[in-house]
Design an enzyme around this catalytic site. Structure first.
Site, PDB file in Angstrom:
ATOM      1  N   SER A 128      30.834   4.131  -1.111  1.00  0.00           N
ATOM      2  CA  SER A 128      30.830   2.784  -1.590  1.00  0.00           C
ATOM      3  C   SER A 128      32.263   2.342  -1.851  1.00  0.00           C
ATOM      4  O   SER A 128      33.194   3.025  -2.137  1.00  0.00           O
ATOM      5  CB  SER A 128      30.210   2.928  -3.194  1.00  0.00           C
ATOM      6  OG  SER A 128      30.378   1.405  -3.799  1.00  0.00           O
ATOM      7  N   TYR A 153      28.782   7.110 -11.966  1.00  0.00           N
ATOM      8  CA  TYR A 153      28.100   6.750 -10.609  1.00  0.00           C
ATOM      9  C   TYR A 153      29.257   6.764  -9.680  1.00  0.00           C
ATOM     10  O   TYR A 153      29.000   7.464  -8.584  1.00  0.00           O
ATOM     11  CB  TYR A 153      27.393   5.257 -10.710  1.00  0.00           C
ATOM     12  CG  TYR A 153      27.373   4.666  -9.374  1.00  0.00           C
ATOM     13  CD1 TYR A 153      26.288   5.053  -8.293  1.00  0.00           C
ATOM     14  CD2 TYR A 153      28.153   3.691  -8.962  1.00  0.00           C
ATOM     15  CE1 TYR A 153      26.110   4.555  -7.187  1.00  0.00           C
ATOM     16  CE2 TYR A 153      28.304   3.143  -7.485  1.00  0.00           C
ATOM     17  CZ  TYR A 153      26.998   3.391  -6.826  1.00  0.00           C
ATOM     18  OH  TYR A 153      27.247   2.962  -5.454  1.00  0.00           O
ATOM     19  N   LYS A 157      30.291   9.246  -6.245  1.00  0.00           N
ATOM     20  CA  LYS A 157      30.447   8.884  -4.725  1.00  0.00           C
ATOM     21  C   LYS A 157      31.759   9.494  -4.383  1.00  0.00           C
ATOM     22  O   LYS A 157      31.909  10.396  -3.300  1.00  0.00           O
ATOM     23  CB  LYS A 157      30.476   7.498  -4.422  1.00  0.00           C
ATOM     24  CG  LYS A 157      29.400   6.776  -4.815  1.00  0.00           C
ATOM     25  CD  LYS A 157      28.441   7.126  -3.684  1.00  0.00           C
ATOM     26  CE  LYS A 157      27.002   6.699  -4.015  1.00  0.00           C
ATOM     27  NZ  LYS A 157      26.063   7.132  -3.047  1.00  0.00           N
TER      28      LYS A 157
END
Ligand code: UD1
Length: 345
Positions: A128, A153, A157
């Protein structure tokens, strides 16, 4: 039909389902594994209605290595993996960090552990633009510095990218393409599949379409005092089908050994920064439907502006995000209307 099977983890989810459609249309046999924690098995029917082919579906959890081991035994023809199986709600990750680290990292570790012995040639990983944090300059290239993650979160990544790099540098017998998505939006043009958020949507487009159809009273625009032309935040909204197509190219690139590099990283965006207020306006113009909205305070943790420099993906992958934003907005609206017809929302 091609020989090499592609395993799509999280394949009944939003981006996963659109990618399964594109893979099948490119001739690949597909196996989906999904635990249905944030999606529905009906999605398989939608995929079949679009492509005429029913993908193989295993209901299971990728954090369980034995489930994955059995899956690779059942499908010795799996040659590529596209890993979408992950938890993805930024806010939720603040309250449930263990869930996020466990789901996102154990899934990846299990896949990396098993794919070499199973003879899989490569893994596409969903990353992302969140890894860039608030970028120093826009548009953002792949060489922009990685900023400290502001949520568990986002951290999963970053850590996942590092894990893949370490494993491949240690001599793993496979390749990886890491795709850093900007803001994926819209739905398949058939309105057979789309985004189906659980509960009150946290992301802009599902909230907007639910407001347009009357499920929500009004959309809150989080801040109009940012240092942007109209004061609202700027993002790079990329059509989900365009995004899905990049995955087919990425997996094919590894299967056909088109690159000498064992790891490649690409930004997937349009290259256009669009503000929240511009997006609402584009939706209203494209659909003729008004979106009641009001300006409220900033949302904690929001980035002011970020958009992609997709030149590297354009050149090296021969891929470009092509769908005009107005068409993407119409697709999001058609999907919302289809959910209403089906009595789902
Ligand atoms: C976030 C995450 C990103 C993740 C993506 C999808 C960060 C910094 N980014 O992106 O990593 O991949 O979600 O889960 O954590 N907005 C409103 N009203 C709303 C909802 C949103 O004004 O009701 C605005 C936001 O302030 C933002 C834009 O719309 O400017 C897009 O928000 P959203 O769709 O939530 O995505 P991001 O926050 O960009």
């Amino acid at each position: 039909m091609k020989q090499e099977r592609i395993l799509v983890t999280g394949g009944t989810g939003y981006i996963g389902s659109h990618t399964v459609v594109e893979l099948q249309q490119a001739g690949y046999p597909v196996t989906i594994i999904d635990n249905l924690s944030n999606s529905n098995a009906d999605v398989i029917d939608g995929i079949e209605r679009i492509t005429g082919i029913r993908p193989d579906f295993v209901e299971g959890d990728c954090t369980d290595i034995d489930t994955l081991r059995r899956l690779f035994e059942t499908y010795p023809d799996i040659k590529g993996i596209i890993n979408f199986a992950a938890s993805k709600a930024v806010g939720e990750s603040m309250h449930k960090p263990i869930l996020y680290y466990r789901n996102n990292l154990n899934t990846l570790l299990n896949l990396l552990d098993l794919m070499g012995p199973a003879g899989v040639k490569g893994i596409v990983f969903s990353s992302s633009c969140t890894v860039y944090g608030e970028p120093d300059e826009n548009p953002v290239t792949e060489n922009a510095p990685i900023k400290k993650a502001t949520s568990p979160y986002g951290n999963t990544k970053q850590i996942s990218e590092e894990i893949i790099t370490d494993v491949i540098n240690a001599g793993a017998p496979f390749k990886s393409v890491i795709l850093r998505y900007f803001n994926p939006v819209g739905a398949h043009s058939s309105a057979e599949i789309g985004e189906l958020p659980n509960g009150v949507p946290q992301n802009l487009i599902p909230y907007l379409t639910q407001t347009a159809i009357g499920i929500r009273k009004e959309l809150s625009v989080f801040g109009n005092d940012y240092n942007t032309p109209d004061g609202s935040c700027i993002r790079d909204y990329i059509n989900v089908v365009d995004l899905a197509k990049a995955h087919v190219i990425a997996v094919e690139r590894m299967l056909e050994d088109r690159s000498d590099a064992k790891i490649e990283i690409f930004n997937l965006g349009t290259g256009n920064g669009v503000s929240v207020l511009e997006l609402i306006h584009t939706f209203e113009e494209a659909t003729g439907v008004k979106v009641p909205h009001k300006i409220v305070g900033r949302r904690a943790g929001d980035i002011e502006k970020v958009w992609a420099d997709p030149a590297y993906a354009n050149e090296v992958l021969g891929w470009k995000a092509e769908t005009p934003l107005a068409d993407t907005m119409r697709s999001a609206w058609a999907w919302q209307c289809r959910l209403r017809e089906r009595g789902i929302m």
